[in-house]
Design an enzyme around this catalytic site. Sequence first.
Site, PDB file in Angstrom:
ATOM      1  N   ASP A  14       1.980   2.634   0.571  1.00 20.99           N
ATOM      2  CA  ASP A  14       2.716   2.468   0.367  1.00 20.99           C
ATOM      3  C   ASP A  14       3.741   1.154   1.560  1.00 20.99           C
ATOM      4  O   ASP A  14       3.749   0.461   2.535  1.00 20.99           O
ATOM      5  CB  ASP A  14       2.026   3.062   2.582  1.00 20.99           C
ATOM      6  CG  ASP A  14       1.116   4.058   2.587  1.00 20.99           C
ATOM      7  OD1 ASP A  14       1.472   4.748   1.968  1.00 20.99           O
ATOM      8  OD2 ASP A  14       0.498   4.325   3.580  1.00 20.99           O
ATOM      9  N   LYS A  76       2.673  11.422   2.106  1.00 16.95           N
ATOM     10  CA  LYS A  76       1.774  11.751   3.184  1.00 16.95           C
ATOM     11  C   LYS A  76       1.862  11.202   4.258  1.00 16.95           C
ATOM     12  O   LYS A  76       2.815  10.821   4.543  1.00 16.95           O
ATOM     13  CB  LYS A  76       0.055  10.969   2.678  1.00 16.95           C
ATOM     14  CG  LYS A  76       0.336   9.670   3.303  1.00 16.95           C
ATOM     15  CD  LYS A  76      -0.644   8.706   2.257  1.00 16.95           C
ATOM     16  CE  LYS A  76      -0.768   7.781   2.190  1.00 16.95           C
ATOM     17  NZ  LYS A  76      -1.054   7.057   3.760  1.00 16.95           N
ATOM     18  N   CYS A 107      -3.964   1.787   6.375  1.00 12.07           N
ATOM     19  CA  CYS A 107      -3.830   2.978   4.973  1.00 12.07           C
ATOM     20  C   CYS A 107      -4.541   2.797   4.253  1.00 12.07           C
ATOM     21  O   CYS A 107      -5.395   3.594   3.674  1.00 12.07           O
ATOM     22  CB  CYS A 107      -2.020   3.227   5.123  1.00 12.07           C
ATOM     23  SG  CYS A 107      -1.339   4.150   6.572  1.00 12.07           S
TER      24      CYS A 107
END
Length: 183
Positions: A14, A76, A107
């Site tokens: 991410d 996701k 995350c």
Amino acid sequence: MLMQCDDATLLVVDIQDKLLPAVLDPQGLVERAGWLISAANDLGLPVVLSEQYPSGLGHTVEALRQLCPDAPTVEKKHFSCVAEHCLPDSLLARRQVILIGMEAHVCVLQTALELKAAGKEVFVVTDCISSRAQSDLDTALLRYQQAGVWLVSREMVLFEMLRSSGHPQFRQISQQYLVPKKG
């Protein structure tokens, strides 16, 4: 236990356009992550990118995507890549996962803990993770340790992949990644 190039995957979690400005030292994170992704490419270590809700938060920053244009990118909505069931079989087939990205306490942490629970050997690269607040980053590092996740640095990854100064790429890798650039 040592990281093994033929049994590990680098998972970049991410590091996305709209999220990046909010974390501590965003430019440094991109530079350090880029260094490790480039080294992984040179050593044949597979790279996988994850993106949290990319339609809202943007994609992996261009500078990193350019370094690994053929890397699988998974989308996701769950914070954990494991909970989303989005990780490619190529990553799941390997015993070790090396994690970098953001945020360290959300995350990256949830992915690390669930990979560990799934039986993977998990390594978090401490100089390639970030969060919005230092206290969250510090707490995440403590939590990783409490959970038995291995904390490593970029250079530890590099040297464990090489294993020896006799490695055929040692000289080239040393010159490219370890010798300070002049000028």
